[in-house]
Design a protein around this motif. Structure first.
Motif, PDB file in Angstrom:
ATOM      1  N   ARG A  40       0.809  -1.213   0.000  1.00 43.39           N
ATOM      2  CA  ARG A  40       0.000   0.000   0.000  1.00 43.39           C
ATOM      3  C   ARG A  40       0.848   1.272   0.000  1.00 43.39           C
ATOM      4  O   ARG A  40       0.469   2.276  -0.590  1.00 43.39           O
ATOM      5  N   LEU A  41       2.001   1.232   0.701  1.00 40.39           N
ATOM      6  CA  LEU A  41       2.835   2.428   0.797  1.00 40.39           C
ATOM      7  C   LEU A  41       4.077   2.361  -0.079  1.00 40.39           C
ATOM      8  O   LEU A  41       4.868   3.303  -0.113  1.00 40.39           O
ATOM      9  N   GLU A  42       4.262   1.239  -0.766  1.00 35.56           N
ATOM     10  CA  GLU A  42       5.379   1.024  -1.694  1.00 35.56           C
ATOM     11  C   GLU A  42       6.745   1.211  -1.037  1.00 35.56           C
ATOM     12  O   GLU A  42       7.692   1.663  -1.662  1.00 35.56           O
ATOM     13  N   LEU A  43       6.845   0.837   0.228  1.00 37.59           N
ATOM     14  CA  LEU A  43       8.116   0.850   0.953  1.00 37.59           C
ATOM     15  C   LEU A  43       8.651  -0.578   0.928  1.00 37.59           C
ATOM     16  O   LEU A  43       8.427  -1.366   1.841  1.00 37.59           O
ATOM     17  N   THR A  44       9.351  -0.892  -0.146  1.00 33.76           N
ATOM     18  CA  THR A  44       9.741  -2.283  -0.397  1.00 33.76           C
ATOM     19  C   THR A  44      11.090  -2.663   0.207  1.00 33.76           C
ATOM     20  O   THR A  44      11.566  -3.778  -0.011  1.00 33.76           O
ATOM     21  N   GLY A  45      11.695  -1.770   0.980  1.00 33.38           N
ATOM     22  CA  GLY A  45      12.932  -2.120   1.659  1.00 33.38           C
ATOM     23  C   GLY A  45      12.717  -3.214   2.695  1.00 33.38           C
ATOM     24  O   GLY A  45      13.571  -4.081   2.891  1.00 33.38           O
ATOM     25  N   THR A  46      11.589  -3.180   3.360  1.00 34.87           N
ATOM     26  CA  THR A  46      11.240  -4.221   4.324  1.00 34.87           C
ATOM     27  C   THR A  46      10.896  -5.473   3.533  1.00 34.87           C
ATOM     28  O   THR A  46      10.053  -5.438   2.650  1.00 34.87           O
ATOM     29  N   LYS A  47      11.556  -6.573   3.854  1.00 33.42           N
ATOM     30  CA  LYS A  47      11.431  -7.785   3.040  1.00 33.42           C
ATOM     31  C   LYS A  47      10.480  -8.794   3.641  1.00 33.42           C
ATOM     32  O   LYS A  47      10.347  -8.908   4.853  1.00 33.42           O
ATOM     33  N   LYS A  48       9.845  -9.555   2.759  1.00 35.33           N
ATOM     34  CA  LYS A  48       9.023 -10.685   3.160  1.00 35.33           C
ATOM     35  C   LYS A  48       9.890 -11.922   2.985  1.00 35.33           C
ATOM     36  O   LYS A  48      10.238 -12.292   1.873  1.00 35.33           O
ATOM     37  N   GLY A  49      10.284 -12.510   4.100  1.00 37.74           N
ATOM     38  CA  GLY A  49      11.130 -13.702   4.059  1.00 37.74           C
ATOM     39  C   GLY A  49      10.285 -14.942   4.255  1.00 37.74           C
ATOM     40  O   GLY A  49       9.720 -15.484   3.322  1.00 37.74           O
ATOM     41  N   CYS A  50      10.154 -15.360   5.487  1.00 31.42           N
ATOM     42  CA  CYS A  50       9.440 -16.602   5.792  1.00 31.42           C
ATOM     43  C   CYS A  50       7.942 -16.379   5.957  1.00 31.42           C
ATOM     44  O   CYS A  50       7.163 -17.310   5.825  1.00 31.42           O
ATOM     45  N   ASP A  51       7.517 -15.161   6.264  1.00 26.23           N
ATOM     46  CA  ASP A  51       6.122 -14.816   6.525  1.00 26.23           C
ATOM     47  C   ASP A  51       5.564 -15.552   7.747  1.00 26.23           C
ATOM     48  O   ASP A  51       4.369 -15.730   7.871  1.00 26.23           O
ATOM     49  N   HIS A  52       6.458 -15.994   8.641  1.00 28.06           N
ATOM     50  CA  HIS A  52       6.060 -16.697   9.860  1.00 28.06           C
ATOM     51  C   HIS A  52       6.777 -16.160  11.098  1.00 28.06           C
ATOM     52  O   HIS A  52       6.758 -16.777  12.145  1.00 28.06           O
ATOM     53  N   GLY A  53       7.491 -15.033  10.980  1.00 25.11           N
ATOM     54  CA  GLY A  53       8.171 -14.438  12.115  1.00 25.11           C
ATOM     55  C   GLY A  53       9.426 -15.160  12.563  1.00 25.11           C
ATOM     56  O   GLY A  53       9.885 -14.972  13.682  1.00 25.11           O
TER      57      GLY A  53
END
Length: 163
Positions: A40-53
C-alpha cells in the motif's frame, strides 16, 4: 433478513506515522503491517522472508521497538510511529548502522540487511548489549542465509561504540 451485526467490515481506516509522515490507509482487517508497508505504501525495503516471524527480514521499528511486521496486523498499530529502513537515513546522511554495514561488508546478497539494520537500531536503543556475545544473542531472531554474522556483529559493535 440476515443479521449483519457479526460481519467483518471490508476496509478499516487507520493512521500511521511512517518515517515521519502521517499516512492514512483503508485496509482489510487481516492486512499485516508488512503488506501495508510494501503493497500500500510502496516501501519495499522491508522484506518478506518466511512470513512466519522466524527470519527477521521484515523487522521494522514500531514506536522505537523491534517488531516482526509479518506477524503484526496493521490495525493493531493504528496511530503508531513506524520506522522502516527507508526512514533511518536523515538529511541525506546514512544512519550510523547503515554506514557500519558498508564499512564492515556486513551483507552478501543483502536480502536480510534491512531487517538486520532495523533490528540493530532497536537493539542500540534498548541499550542491553554490552559485548559481541550479547549482540549475537539479542540479534538471534534475524537470520542471514549467507553467513555474514561476524561482519554484522562487527558493524553493530562499531555503531555501538559511536553512539
Amino acid at each position: 433478513m440476515a443479521d449483519t451485526s457479526d460481519q467483518i467490515p471490508e476496509r478499516i481506516p487507520i493512521d500511521l506515522v511512517v518515517n515521519g509522515a502521517r499516512r492514512t490507509l483503508e485496509i482489510a482487517p487481516w492486512t499485516t503491517l508488512l503488506d501495508a508497508l510494501r503493497d500500500r505504501l510502496e516501501l519495499t525495503g522491508t522484506k518478506k522472508g518466511c512470513d512466519h516471524g522466524q527470519c527477521g527480514a521484515c523487522t521494522v521499528l514500531v514506536d522505537g521497538r523491534r517488531v516482526n511486521s509479518c506477524l503484526t496486523l496493521a490495525i493493531m498499530r493504528d496511530g503508531a510511529e513506524i520506522t522502516t529502513i527507508e526512514g533511518l537515513a536523515k538529511d541525506g546522511a546514512l544512519h550510523p548502522l547503515q554506514q557500519a554495514f558498508i564499512d564492515h561488508d556486513a551483507f552478501q546478497c543483502g536480502y536480510c540487511t534491512p531487517g538486520q539494520i532495523c533490528s540493530a537500531a532497536g537493539l542500540l536503543a534498548e541499550g542491553r548489549a554490552r559485548d559481541a556475545d550479547e549482540i549475537r544473542e539479542l540479534m538471534s531472531g534475524n537470520l542471514c542465509r549467507c553467513g555474514a554474522y561476524p561482519n554484522i556483529v562487527a558493524a553493530i559493535e562499531q555503531a555501538m561504540s559511536r553512539s
